[in-house]
Design a protein around this motif. Sequence first.
Motif, mmCIF file in Angstrom:
data_model
loop_
_atom_site.group_PDB
_atom_site.id
_atom_site.type_symbol
_atom_site.label_atom_id
_atom_site.label_comp_id
_atom_site.label_asym_id
_atom_site.label_seq_id
_atom_site.Cartn_x
_atom_site.Cartn_y
_atom_site.Cartn_z
ATOM 1 N N LEU A 227 0.847 -1.186 0.000
ATOM 2 C CA LEU A 227 0.000 0.000 0.000
ATOM 3 C C LEU A 227 0.881 1.234 0.000
ATOM 4 O O LEU A 227 2.108 1.142 0.175
ATOM 5 C CB LEU A 227 -0.893 -0.013 1.245
ATOM 6 N N PRO A 228 0.317 2.426 -0.173
ATOM 7 C CA PRO A 228 1.127 3.644 -0.052
ATOM 8 C C PRO A 228 1.668 3.804 1.370
ATOM 9 O O PRO A 228 1.067 3.310 2.332
ATOM 10 C CB PRO A 228 0.134 4.765 -0.403
ATOM 11 N N THR A 229 2.773 4.504 1.512
ATOM 12 C CA THR A 229 3.317 4.777 2.839
ATOM 13 C C THR A 229 2.413 5.753 3.593
ATOM 14 O O THR A 229 1.587 6.443 2.998
ATOM 15 C CB THR A 229 4.728 5.346 2.741
ATOM 16 N N GLY A 230 2.590 5.801 4.916
ATOM 17 C CA GLY A 230 1.753 6.663 5.736
ATOM 18 C C GLY A 230 0.612 5.924 6.403
ATOM 19 O O GLY A 230 -0.292 6.558 6.956
ATOM 20 N N LEU A 231 0.658 4.586 6.394
ATOM 21 C CA LEU A 231 -0.379 3.803 7.062
ATOM 22 C C LEU A 231 -0.375 4.124 8.552
ATOM 23 O O LEU A 231 0.675 4.338 9.151
ATOM 24 C CB LEU A 231 -0.131 2.311 6.849
ATOM 25 N N ASP A 232 -1.566 4.134 9.166
ATOM 26 C CA ASP A 232 -1.650 4.525 10.570
ATOM 27 C C ASP A 232 -2.263 3.454 11.456
ATOM 28 O O ASP A 232 -1.807 3.248 12.571
ATOM 29 C CB ASP A 232 -2.447 5.816 10.713
ATOM 30 N N ASN A 233 -3.306 2.768 10.987
ATOM 31 C CA ASN A 233 -3.971 1.822 11.868
ATOM 32 C C ASN A 233 -4.753 0.810 11.047
ATOM 33 O O ASN A 233 -4.841 0.919 9.815
ATOM 34 C CB ASN A 233 -4.895 2.557 12.851
ATOM 35 N N LEU A 234 -5.335 -0.173 11.751
ATOM 36 C CA LEU A 234 -6.101 -1.220 11.073
ATOM 37 C C LEU A 234 -7.074 -1.858 12.045
ATOM 38 O O LEU A 234 -6.939 -1.731 13.267
ATOM 39 C CB LEU A 234 -5.178 -2.288 10.494
ATOM 40 N N THR A 235 -8.049 -2.562 11.488
ATOM 41 C CA THR A 235 -8.892 -3.459 12.256
ATOM 42 C C THR A 235 -9.292 -4.592 11.333
ATOM 43 O O THR A 235 -9.335 -4.427 10.103
ATOM 44 C CB THR A 235 -10.126 -2.739 12.838
ATOM 45 N N VAL A 236 -9.563 -5.763 11.912
ATOM 46 C CA VAL A 236 -9.848 -6.965 11.132
ATOM 47 C C VAL A 236 -11.272 -7.403 11.411
ATOM 48 O O VAL A 236 -11.677 -7.534 12.580
ATOM 49 C CB VAL A 236 -8.864 -8.096 11.471
#
Length: 559
Positions: free
Chosen positions: A247-256
């Motif tokens: 993915l592009p850089t700058g990812l911050d968070n996630l949930t599944v």
Amino acid sequence: MPRFLSKTLAAGLLLVSGQALSAPPSAYRQEVVVAASPFQGVHGLALDGKGHLLASNLLGQSVHSIDLSTGAVSTLVGPPMGGADDVALGPDGSIYWTGFFSGQLMRRTPDGKTRVIAKDLPGLNSLAFRRDGRLYVTQLGRGDDVLWEVDPNGKKPRRQILSGHGFLNGFEFGPDDKLYGPLLLKRQIARINVDTGAIETVAEGFGMPVATNFDSSRENLYVVDSVLGQLVRVRVATGEKTVVAQLPTGLDNLTVGPDDQVYVSNMVDNDIRVVNPADGSIRPLVEARLSVPSGIAVAPDDADENVYVADVYAFRRVGGRDGKIAQTTRVLSSRVAFPMHVSVGAKHVVLSTSYLGDLSGVQVLDRASGEVLRTIPNKNGLQGAIELPDGTLLLAEGTTGRLVRVDASESAGTTVLTEGLEGPVGLVADTEAKEPGVYVTEVRSGRVTRVRLSDGARSTVAKGLKAPEGIARHPDGGLIVAEVGGKRLVRIDPATGRSTVIASGLRIGLPESKGFPPGYIPTGVAVGGSGTIYLSSDVESALYRFVPASAPVTEKAQP
């Protein structure tokens, strides 16, 4: 379409500071350059189990709900209470979120009541519930590095679990009731026993891991790496890593989700994407084109009127005529540090920020290559910064009320030009005058002040404005000012101080937030050689232009 549409803005007689003023030189039509988006850099995510995704919006000071079937975004908690870095659901369905800048832990009960349950925690970042309903939060990035247990009802004192562990970020409890999360400074994923404080390494060798979540099997962790732009699956038992999606850089968070679909937020692109780990496919849920547009500038020698945008999580160059984003320099994966103001000269671009303590300051970039040439720290609530013709930098310190000079030499010696300003925010040079000076907006006093460069002597150009922020010179010599408190754009005659309104009812001016200097996220103004005025909207994460009504219609801007 944005909330305020393109239209012709007629001029008329106006009353400002009790004076009847003449009409502006011409009417303007308002046009969209880059359309609005719902967030100001999206961060923490949580599924509510009812077909919605909760999303935290730190700088926009809001908590949002997103319909998973349509992508429609609604606001659950707005400014100033909703300044959330991370968000989670409690056992009773209450929503909890962390205020990174406010230092407050917030709770919204299912009946809609919102209150503070913990405070005085600057840098409050991530949070998660254990299966037994105990709540844990971290501080990081503002001088603290602490893991706490906090009473979800806000009645009992908090309990410190760990400190100095390496900046624990987005975490989750595993089936063994141990906490799993990234240690940013160590570039690894750790397992923490919150009862004993014991720490074990699960996986390492990341660029900057920022958040983790378990899949439905509870045997694998998904990790987002902000610097590398990767979604990585880690087998907990062995530490084996597999890149699931780029993915592009700058990812911050996630949930599944329960179906193992992975929802990923990106603060730079201000969007949310859904990754299918089975095949690595990626689809957008919420899209945007700017994150937090604040200071803007147009180079005086640029006939195409490219707009340089200090977008907080990125530095961008946008076509003023067509809205196309021609250049993006992303924070974290580059040397650019959270730009909030920008000014442009013949050879250099100057960026300034007060976003994060250790990263606050000024950066001078080569205009042609984008290379960072100089970085000068400044922790005094820095707002506007400009470069004078001799290479000297002039900085507006919002917290101290000073204008300071920084020498062009490598030693970067600093002297105070003037002090006693009330919330200086915007700067624009007036170096061609017989007595060269600089105009500065004072957000607290409502003045536009001229400061003489030779000795720092001040004179009031205009007063009675409501929170003036961005300022720019028009080719006709007038000053164009974003009067944020009045939600309008005004033109000021520097010789007489008389003001005329160019546009009103504008969607600008987020409420100020604790930990920021006066002016918070500045509203930027720039003027091209054609006389077209450009304005950033922090409220809408949009970019607008005001074109003289007599000018021909240009290309349609980007939606």
